[in-house]
Design a protein around this motif. Structure first.
Motif, short mmCIF file in Angstrom:
data_model
loop_
_atom_site.label_atom_id
_atom_site.label_comp_id
_atom_site.label_asym_id
_atom_site.label_seq_id
_atom_site.Cartn_x
_atom_site.Cartn_y
_atom_site.Cartn_z
N SER A 1 0.85 -1.19 0.00
CA SER A 1 0.00 0.00 0.00
C SER A 1 0.88 1.23 0.00
N LEU A 2 0.48 2.21 -0.79
CA LEU A 2 1.18 3.49 -0.83
C LEU A 2 0.18 4.59 -0.51
N ALA A 3 0.59 5.57 0.28
CA ALA A 3 -0.26 6.72 0.58
C ALA A 3 0.58 7.99 0.52
N SER A 4 0.00 9.03 -0.10
CA SER A 4 0.67 10.32 -0.15
C SER A 4 -0.38 11.42 -0.11
N ASP A 5 -0.18 12.38 0.77
CA ASP A 5 -1.06 13.54 0.82
C ASP A 5 -0.54 14.66 -0.08
N GLY A 6 0.44 14.33 -0.91
CA GLY A 6 1.05 15.32 -1.78
C GLY A 6 2.34 15.88 -1.23
N HIS A 7 2.55 15.69 0.07
CA HIS A 7 3.75 16.20 0.73
C HIS A 7 4.58 15.06 1.33
N PHE B 1 5.11 10.74 2.05
CA PHE B 1 4.99 9.46 1.36
C PHE B 1 5.13 8.35 2.38
N GLU B 2 4.27 7.34 2.28
CA GLU B 2 4.34 6.16 3.15
C GLU B 2 4.10 4.92 2.30
N ASN C 1 8.23 -7.01 4.25
CA ASN C 1 8.08 -6.69 5.68
C ASN C 1 8.80 -5.38 6.01
N ARG C 2 8.48 -4.32 5.23
CA ARG C 2 9.10 -3.01 5.42
C ARG C 2 8.04 -1.92 5.43
N PHE C 3 8.30 -0.87 6.22
CA PHE C 3 7.45 0.32 6.23
C PHE C 3 8.36 1.51 6.00
N LEU C 4 8.13 2.22 4.88
CA LEU C 4 8.96 3.37 4.51
C LEU C 4 8.15 4.65 4.60
N GLU C 5 8.83 5.73 5.00
CA GLU C 5 8.18 7.04 5.00
C GLU C 5 9.22 8.08 4.66
N GLY C 6 8.74 9.22 4.10
CA GLY C 6 9.64 10.29 3.72
C GLY C 6 8.91 11.33 2.90
N PRO C 7 9.63 12.25 2.28
CA PRO C 7 8.98 13.25 1.44
C PRO C 7 8.41 12.62 0.17
N ALA C 8 7.36 13.23 -0.35
CA ALA C 8 6.70 12.69 -1.54
C ALA C 8 7.42 13.13 -2.81
N THR C 9 8.66 12.69 -2.96
CA THR C 9 9.45 13.00 -4.15
C THR C 9 9.18 11.96 -5.23
N PRO C 10 9.41 12.30 -6.50
CA PRO C 10 9.26 11.30 -7.55
C PRO C 10 10.09 10.05 -7.29
N LEU D 1 -16.74 7.95 -9.67
CA LEU D 1 -16.48 9.37 -9.49
C LEU D 1 -17.16 9.90 -8.22
N GLY D 2 -16.58 10.97 -7.67
CA GLY D 2 -17.20 11.68 -6.56
C GLY D 2 -17.34 10.85 -5.30
N VAL D 3 -16.39 9.96 -5.05
CA VAL D 3 -16.48 9.11 -3.86
C VAL D 3 -16.16 9.93 -2.61
N THR D 4 -16.70 9.50 -1.49
CA THR D 4 -16.37 10.10 -0.20
C THR D 4 -15.07 9.49 0.30
N VAL D 5 -14.09 10.33 0.56
CA VAL D 5 -12.78 9.84 0.99
C VAL D 5 -12.82 9.56 2.49
N PRO D 6 -12.52 8.34 2.91
CA PRO D 6 -12.53 8.02 4.34
C PRO D 6 -11.46 8.84 5.08
N PRO D 7 -11.71 9.21 6.32
CA PRO D 7 -10.69 9.92 7.11
C PRO D 7 -9.41 9.10 7.19
N GLY D 8 -8.29 9.77 6.99
CA GLY D 8 -7.00 9.10 7.10
C GLY D 8 -6.64 8.22 5.92
N ALA D 9 -7.39 8.34 4.80
CA ALA D 9 -7.13 7.47 3.65
C ALA D 9 -5.75 7.68 3.06
N PHE D 10 -5.21 8.89 3.20
CA PHE D 10 -3.92 9.19 2.59
C PHE D 10 -2.78 9.17 3.61
#
Length: 266
Positions: A97-103, A105-106, A113-122, A240-249
């Motif tokens: 799973s990947l999530a990014s709020d635009g700023h 990255f997780e 068996n890894r969890f990565l986080e950091g800036p949302a760079t290309p 289209l137009g789905v309701t985004v669950p809290p914390g989805a990103f």
């Protein structure tokens, strides 16, 4: 003059036929649009896509050259430039799973068996699909369009392959984006983004159809030629137009799994 015959005559006759049967170039079906009109139309189309959930079969080129095929679910919020991607194994169950709020990255990779986080760079985003795009650019691609990365510089008509309006945008520095738009509908058939004379990435969309008043492609291909990577996305469903669950990103690491901060500078 003796009649044309033998092998040489056959070759000449074939050449004459090929030249005579060349497909004519398509003519522009309407008066030439301005660059501003095309940009306005593309922005108006994008404005109809606020939030979107899509399920797709994705075939992408992994690090060692093998192609990986997975079912993925994309959730995008265009206004926020946010993206969530969940990949499922053919046997069932989420494998990454990947999530990014635009700023930020997780990435949760259950196989490694890894969890990565950091800036949302290309570079960080490419840890998932291998192609290097900013979050917002990837959101625009999944939404069936292309990012608009500058101001109109020129509009020309290319009559090949059924004809296209060719819109060139000039961005910051030496950034240049070239979009090929289908006649009349102005669907984004392809886009190429270059900087310093090098291709950063290419997008191709095809098999467009109408859904809820918006035209969407049935297939999207993203290419990152510098890093020899690509992702081929064939959409199965779209909402289209789905309701985004809290914390989805945002992703939470599983208990006991260490968090690795990555920047691509190492």
């Amino acid at each position: 003059m003796p009649p044309i015959g033998g092998p040489r005559g056959a070759i000449l006759a074939a050449a004459i036929c090929l030249c005579g049967c060349a497909k004519p170039l398509a003519e522009r079906p309407e008066p030439p649009p301005t660059g501003a009109a095309l940009v306005d139309a593309l922005r108006a189309r994008a404005a109809h896509v606020t939030t979107l959930r899509a399920e797709a079969k994705v075939d992408y080129l992994a690090e060692k050259g093998e192609r990986i095929k997975l079912t993925m679910t994309f959730l995008v919020d265009r206004a926020a430039g946010a993206l969530r991607v969940d990949a499922e194994s053919p046997m069932g169950g989420t494998v990454a799973s990947l999530a990014s709020d635009g700023h930020t990255f997780e990435l949760l990779d259950t196989r490694a068996n890894r969890f990565l986080e950091g800036p949302a760079t290309p570079c960080n985003l490419s840890r998932f699909l291998r192609v290097r795009l900013r979050t917002r650019d990837l959101v625009d691609a999944i939404a069936g369009g292309a990012p608009l990365l500058g101001q109109p510089a020129s509009v020309t008509w290319d009559g090949h392959d059924g004809g296209h309006e060719v819109l060139v945008l000039k961005g910051e520095g030496d950034l240049v984006e070239t979009l090929r738009l289908a006649p009349k509908t102005w669907d984004v058939d392809s886009a190429e983004v270059m900087s310093g004379g090098h291709v950063l990435y290419r997008l191709r969309h095809d098999d467009f159809s109408d859904q809820d008043g918006v035209r969407f492609p049935g297939r999207t291909v993203i290419e990152d030629p510098e890093h020899r990577a690509d992702a081929r996305i064939r959409y199965k469903s779209r909402e289209l137009g789905v309701t985004v669950p809290p914390g989805a990103f945002h992703l939470e690491p599983p208990p006991g799994l260490p968090v690795e901060h990555v920047t691509c500078e190492e």
